[in-house]
Design a protein around this motif. Structure first.
Motif, PDB file in Angstrom:
ATOM      1  N   LYS A  53      -5.578  10.626  -1.150  1.00 46.96           N
ATOM      2  CA  LYS A  53      -6.451  10.361   0.144  1.00 46.96           C
ATOM      3  C   LYS A  53      -7.805  10.689  -0.091  1.00 46.96           C
ATOM      4  O   LYS A  53      -8.817   9.907   0.199  1.00 46.96           O
ATOM      5  CB  LYS A  53      -5.848  10.991   1.359  1.00 46.96           C
ATOM      6  CG  LYS A  53      -6.589  10.839   2.537  1.00 46.96           C
ATOM      7  CD  LYS A  53      -5.689  11.185   3.880  1.00 46.96           C
ATOM      8  CE  LYS A  53      -5.717  12.940   3.827  1.00 46.96           C
ATOM      9  NZ  LYS A  53      -4.835  13.288   5.124  1.00 46.96           N
ATOM     10  N   LEU A  55       4.063   6.865   4.532  1.00 47.68           N
ATOM     11  CA  LEU A  55       3.420   7.416   5.850  1.00 47.68           C
ATOM     12  C   LEU A  55       3.577   6.811   7.026  1.00 47.68           C
ATOM     13  O   LEU A  55       4.046   5.680   7.132  1.00 47.68           O
ATOM     14  CB  LEU A  55       2.098   7.193   5.045  1.00 47.68           C
ATOM     15  CG  LEU A  55       1.565   8.190   3.895  1.00 47.68           C
ATOM     16  CD1 LEU A  55       0.231   8.051   3.694  1.00 47.68           C
ATOM     17  CD2 LEU A  55       2.097   9.682   4.012  1.00 47.68           C
ATOM     18  N   LYS A  56       3.071   7.448   8.040  1.00 43.28           N
ATOM     19  CA  LYS A  56       3.173   6.773   9.218  1.00 43.28           C
ATOM     20  C   LYS A  56       2.263   5.607   9.264  1.00 43.28           C
ATOM     21  O   LYS A  56       2.579   4.603  10.133  1.00 43.28           O
ATOM     22  CB  LYS A  56       2.860   7.650  10.757  1.00 43.28           C
ATOM     23  CG  LYS A  56       3.463   8.941  10.783  1.00 43.28           C
ATOM     24  CD  LYS A  56       3.003   9.829  11.890  1.00 43.28           C
ATOM     25  CE  LYS A  56       3.951  11.139  11.998  1.00 43.28           C
ATOM     26  NZ  LYS A  56       3.587  11.857  13.028  1.00 43.28           N
ATOM     27  N   SER A  57       1.263   5.361   8.767  1.00 41.63           N
ATOM     28  CA  SER A  57       0.433   4.314   8.541  1.00 41.63           C
ATOM     29  C   SER A  57       0.962   3.112   7.594  1.00 41.63           C
ATOM     30  O   SER A  57       0.461   2.194   7.725  1.00 41.63           O
ATOM     31  CB  SER A  57      -0.990   4.570   8.244  1.00 41.63           C
ATOM     32  OG  SER A  57      -0.916   5.234   6.605  1.00 41.63           O
ATOM     33  N   SER A  58       2.209   3.436   6.827  1.00 46.53           N
ATOM     34  CA  SER A  58       2.650   2.604   6.054  1.00 46.53           C
ATOM     35  C   SER A  58       3.641   1.557   6.853  1.00 46.53           C
ATOM     36  O   SER A  58       3.879   1.856   7.896  1.00 46.53           O
ATOM     37  CB  SER A  58       3.535   3.293   4.903  1.00 46.53           C
ATOM     38  OG  SER A  58       2.741   4.005   4.589  1.00 46.53           O
ATOM     39  N   ASP A  85       0.685  -1.311  -0.102  1.00 39.13           N
ATOM     40  CA  ASP A  85       0.057   0.129  -0.039  1.00 39.13           C
ATOM     41  C   ASP A  85       0.664   1.266  -0.063  1.00 39.13           C
ATOM     42  O   ASP A  85       0.441   2.116   0.505  1.00 39.13           O
ATOM     43  CB  ASP A  85      -0.875   0.397   1.125  1.00 39.13           C
ATOM     44  CG  ASP A  85      -2.043   1.095   0.989  1.00 39.13           C
ATOM     45  OD1 ASP A  85      -2.396   1.361  -0.139  1.00 39.13           O
ATOM     46  OD2 ASP A  85      -2.715   1.588   1.950  1.00 39.13           O
TER      47      ASP A  85
END
Length: 324
Positions: free
Chosen positions: A310, A270-273, A253
């Motif tokens: 996003k 990203l931090k969510s990656s 992703d």
């Protein structure tokens, strides 16, 4: 001046079933340069046309140089300059005559018209062709003359809708200098552009539009930091493995950024990656050999792509729910 250069509150405008503006609100201080960014169809040009009194609002309110764009449209037009996306010039006039005509329409005294035209022609490096008909100008020369026309009379507020279209790098730099100079003198500038480096170089602040709504506002540096990630550039030992590397990134992703080369591939982490180490391990497991890794701050272009991606992902999810 005692007022903001531009004030927008809940602007809404629809063309049939297309909601071009859906509650757009922002403010631009006098003497500030604001870049309005967004993909095609995001509402940038509709916003400019509305503020320049070329289009009426369905609802909401806007003031330009302290004047209401609906009730005081004539007064707004007296204090603004506008360069639209399409260059509109009379080919039968010379460059000098074009600027003098605009000066006359702006009620500049006759004694000052020739001087102002000469100054602008020199500023945009058109003095050598000042006596030639515009019909013989190149596309870039026409664009420079069009921008110069919007500066006649020293407008309080300047609207530039993708002004770099058709300009070579040298002419673009001259235009940037002209915009900065006006802003230092107190002119409020609203600029739309597809060139992120232009927004980064010129803008004091940026408003990002998507689907007729403001999705982000801040300085160029703040937008780069607000996405909460770092840009990563991988150099592949074997360019033939690019497709394999792309597949690994897609499964993680972290879609590759546009551009690059056969051996170079970039993405924003990203931090969510997943952690970078996890991605590198996945690449190794799939036999993709990486010869170099660079981690850096995202560019404005990369930050913009993440912000709009996003919104697109969210929109697709909403549509998917609606079809169930």
């Amino acid at each position: 001046m005692g007022h903001a250069g531009i004030e927008c509150h809940e602007l809404r405008k629809a063309y049939g079933e297309v909601q071009a503006l859906d509650g757009v609100s922002f403010e631009v201080e006098a003497g500030e340069i604001l870049a309005l960014l967004g993909a095609n169809g995001s509402g940038k040009t509709t916003t400019v046309r509305t503020l320049a009194t070329l289009s009426t609002l369905d609802s909401g309110s806007a003031r330009v140089a302290g004047r209401d764009v609906g009730r005081e449209a004539r007064h707004v037009r007296e204090v603004i300059g506008l360069t639209s996306q399409e260059t509109v010039l009379d080919g039968f006039l010379t460059g000098r005559e074009s600027l003098e005509l605009v000066a006359r329409m702006r009620h500049i005294p006759r004694a000052s018209r020739k001087h102002e035209a000469a100054v602008l022609l020199a500023e945009f490096e058109l003095q050598d062709r000042a006596g030639s008909r515009v019909s013989g100008y190149s596309g870039g020369m026409r664009r420079r003359l069009d921008i110069a026309s919007s500066l006649v009379g020293g407008p309080e507020v300047l609207f530039l809708d993708e002004p770099s279209n058709g300009l070579d790098p040298h002419s673009r730099g001259r235009m940037w200098d002209a915009i900065r100079r006006r802003a230092r003198e107190g002119t409020t500038v609203l600029l739309t552009t597809q060139y992120m480096e232009e927004a980064d170089a010129l803008a004091d602040s940026i408003v990002v539009l998507a689907r007729g709504q403001v999705i982000e506002r801040g300085t160029p540096d703040a937008l780069k930091d607000n996405i909460g990630g770092r840009a990563v550039e991988l150099t592949l030992a074997n360019p033939l493995q690019r497709d394999s590397a792309t597949a690994v990134l897609a499964r993680s992703d972290v879609p590759p950024l546009p551009g690059g080369s056969d051996e170079a591939i970039g993405f924003v982490l990203l931090k969510s990656s997943p952690p970078l180490l996890t991605i590198l391990q996945r690449l190794d497991t799939d036999g993709v050999e990486v010869s170099d890794v660079i981690v850096r701050r995202p560019t404005l272009d990369e930050a913009f792509l993440q912000l709009t991606r996003k919104v697109d992902v969210h929109h697709k999810r909403v549509l998917a729910k609606g079809t169930r």
